[in-house]
Design an enzyme around this catalytic site. Structure first.
Site, PDB file in Angstrom:
ATOM      1  CE  LYS A 173      -3.941  -1.875   2.586  1.00 62.01           C
ATOM      2  NZ  LYS A 173      -4.967  -1.657   1.550  1.00 62.01           N
ATOM      3  NE  ARG A 216     -11.007  -9.913  -1.939  1.00 60.92           N
ATOM      4  CZ  ARG A 216     -11.349  -9.044  -2.878  1.00 60.92           C
ATOM      5  NH1 ARG A 216     -11.749  -9.469  -4.059  1.00 60.92           N
ATOM      6  NH2 ARG A 216     -11.311  -7.756  -2.641  1.00 60.92           N
TER       7      ARG A 216
HETATM    8  N1  BES Z   1      -8.130  -3.799   4.440  1.00 56.65           N
HETATM    9  C1  BES Z   1      -8.288  -3.411   3.090  1.00 56.65           C
HETATM   10  C2  BES Z   1      -9.576  -2.645   2.832  1.00 56.65           C
HETATM   11  C3  BES Z   1      -9.702  -1.309   3.529  1.00 56.65           C
HETATM   12  C4  BES Z   1      -9.333  -0.168   2.852  1.00 56.65           C
HETATM   13  C5  BES Z   1     -10.218  -1.191   4.787  1.00 56.65           C
HETATM   14  C6  BES Z   1      -9.468   1.058   3.457  1.00 56.65           C
HETATM   15  C7  BES Z   1     -10.363   0.025   5.396  1.00 56.65           C
HETATM   16  C8  BES Z   1      -9.991   1.149   4.739  1.00 56.65           C
HETATM   17  C9  BES Z   1      -8.310  -4.636   2.184  1.00 56.65           C
HETATM   18  O1  BES Z   1      -7.507  -5.687   2.591  1.00 56.65           O
HETATM   19  C10 BES Z   1      -7.799  -4.211   0.856  1.00 56.65           C
HETATM   20  O2  BES Z   1      -6.669  -3.836   0.764  1.00 56.65           O
HETATM   21  N2  BES Z   1      -8.656  -4.308  -0.162  1.00 56.65           N
HETATM   22  C11 BES Z   1      -8.293  -3.918  -1.496  1.00 56.65           C
HETATM   23  C12 BES Z   1      -8.822  -4.969  -2.447  1.00 56.65           C
HETATM   24  C13 BES Z   1      -8.325  -4.813  -3.849  1.00 56.65           C
HETATM   25  C14 BES Z   1      -6.828  -5.078  -3.911  1.00 56.65           C
HETATM   26  C15 BES Z   1      -9.051  -5.775  -4.734  1.00 56.65           C
HETATM   27  C16 BES Z   1      -8.909  -2.558  -1.757  1.00 56.65           C
HETATM   28  O3  BES Z   1     -10.009  -2.291  -1.292  1.00 56.65           O
HETATM   29  O4  BES Z   1      -8.255  -1.750  -2.430  1.00 56.65           O
HETATM   30 MN    MN Z   2      -5.530  -5.488   1.899  1.00 55.89          MN
END
Ligand code: BES
Ligand code: MN
Ligand code: ZN
Length: 500
Positions: free
Chosen positions: A278, A352
């Protein structure tokens, strides 16, 4: 937290530094009632009362003579009666108590007759008032050498002169317990990831189990591998902190064999994104990526404390998503607990993966009456619904309705989103049984559809996406900046309910 007590005596004997008097705009006459007159005879004649209107957000502090049982009153404006909802009421009570805390008042009285005259149901109002008061003063500052300020007030008590004290007391207790669940969730989710790895979370769960009387079993990385939970272990394999599946159970006497209601929580103790790392801005927030697991742990703990009338299982799918030499790579194919191979596309879609194994486990080990998972799953959900409401995915109209009602009652709004079948196309893989992400568009739905792939058609299931609602960027009357505890009350509400 302030102590919550009960003054079940004639109002003439109620005693506190200050009394809160909530009332609706334009209904000043509703404060002229015998109970308040008994408690604070000076109040009705206080000159400053002439300026008080009861508008939303209005707080007026009135002083009486110093040598009486109740020397101060804080009127709490609720706005127009026909516009009054529980959110307004909670916020008003929270702001009132914050003012009392600011002024350093030690003891606060809440006269039940004033609640009795408001819309929304007498017992619910007591529960919500107590919960709001407790949450308003709660601070997560146990990592500071010195707390910012001593927690004031020391106690808040309900002044009661009616004849139904058992019900009033029970409602107070529910409010206290609800606040406890939220507070536990916030504290866990705010804990930095270096202090709360999956194994620490397991230890915490065991401590809570001991304290609140439910059972707790922990599957370590070897057990997870042995049982084939390859998706959960894949998430954790890039971290020095091994994954855990934490299994909680509350079983009331005589209901040990009942089909359990199963809560499954995403417990990613830190989500760096893995190799698909990230951006730095905002990454610190990802210590909160176990907020779903925290809500499940808190709900099971408090359900057990209350001896909720049903069997409940909580599964916390815990792992740390980190990018080291052993980490899963984009393009890897792993094997989930149901035997299906999964093509990893983006290592940041780890939630997931952790959840799908827990969902399979829930259906393999038990015959659930329903499975409800809760997870900070997709940024897309926060984009769609904002930070005020969470996504609800459920194909069963009745279960969906129950969750909407439970959340609505306790200030945790959910909005139903579709498990739209055509998008399942996105999850087809050329080389594996399924791939775990689809396009950016409809990201929350794609994630929900991935989870559904692991559910048997005849198992009642709902998925709650709390990404966005789990974290407050700014402080508010009811919640400091940071983890909000969103979801804990909804789960507790469901645990309290009858058959599902
Ligand atoms: N934990 C994150 C989602 C999240 C984002 C929670 C912001 C709270 C605040 C999750 O694991 C994630 O990174 N999801 C990705 C999925 C994508 C790579 C398909 C996302 O939402 O960008
Ligand atoms: Mn994630
Ligand atoms: Zn995540």
């Amino acid at each position: 937290m302030p102590e919550i007590s009960f003054q079940n005596t004639a109002p003439e004997r109620w005693k506190a530094d200050i009394m809160l008097v909530p009332f609706c705009e334009g209904e000043i006459e509703s404060v002229f009632r015998p109970e308040l007159d008994g408690a604070a005879p000076w109040f009705a004649a206080a000159p400053a009362l002439r300026d008080v209107r009861g508008e939303k957000g209005e707080l007026a502090l009135l002083h009486g003579p110093p040598d009486v049982f109740v020397p101060r009153v804080l009127t709490v404006g609720l706005g127009k009666r026909d516009e009054l909802d529980m959110d307004t009421f909670r916020k008003a009570m929270a702001e009132a108590i914050s003012l009392c805390a600011q002024k350093n008042y030690d003891t606060v009285l809440l006269p039940e007759p004033m609640l009795n005259s408001l819309p929304g149901g007498w017992e619910r109002l007591i529960e919500e008032a107590v919960c709001a008061v407790l949450l308003a003063v709660h601070r997560c500052d146990e990592l500071k050498k010195q707390p910012e300020r001593p927690e004031k007030p020391r106690w808040v008590s309900l002044g009661y002169a009616g004849s139904n004290s058992d019900c009033a007391r029970a409602a107070m207790r529910r409010g206290e317990n609800a606040a406890l669940a939220v507070k536990m969730t916030r504290e866990l989710a705010n804990t930095p990831a270096n202090l709360l790895a999956p194994s620490d979370l397991a230890q915490k769960a065991a401590q809570f189990a001991e304290r609140y009387g439910f059972s707790c079993a922990v599957m370590d990385e070897n057990a997870l591998t042995r049982h084939g939970l390859g998706a959960l272990t894949a998430v954790g394999q890039g971290s020095a902190q091994p994954p855990r599946l934490i299994v909680l159970e509350h079983a009331p006497e005589g209901r040990e064999q009942e089909n359990p209601l199963i809560f499954v929580g995403k417990g990613v103790t830190f989500d760096s994104g893995g190799l698909c790392i990230k951006p730095a801005a905002g990454m610190h927030e990802m210590k909160c990526d176990m907020a779903g697991a925290a809500a499940v742990l808190a709900a099971v703990a408090v359900a057990s404390l209350e001896n909720a009338p049903r069997r409940i299982i909580g599964l916390l799918a815990c792992a740390e998503n980190m990018p080291d030499g052993k980490a899963m790579r984009p393009g890897d194919v792993i094997r989930a607990a149901n035997g299906d191979t999964v093509e990893i596309v983006n290592t940041d879609a780890e939630g997931r993966l952790a959840l799908c194994d827990a969902l399979v486990w829930a259906q393999r080990e038990w015959t659930p009456s329903a499975v409800i998972d809760i997870a900070t799953l997709t940024g897309a959900c926060a984009v769609a619904l904002g930070k005020g409401m969470a996504g609800l995915f459920c194909d069963d109209a009745e279960l969906a309705e129950r969750i909407l009602a439970a959340g609505g009652a306790c200030g945790e709004p959910f909005w139903r989103l579709p498990l739209w079948k055509p998008y399942a196309e996105h999850l087809k893989s050329e080389i594996a049984d399924i791939r775990h992400t689809g396009p950016r568009e409809g990201g929350a739905i794609n994630a929900a559809l991935f989870l559904r792939h692991f559910m048997n058609d005849d198992t009642l299931w709902a998925h709650l996406d709390i990404a966005g609602t789990d974290w407050a960027e700014k402080p508010s009357a009811l919640c400091p900046k940071g983890a909000t505890g969103f979801g804990a009350r909804t789960l507790l509400e469901l645990a309290r309910g009858g058959a599902l």
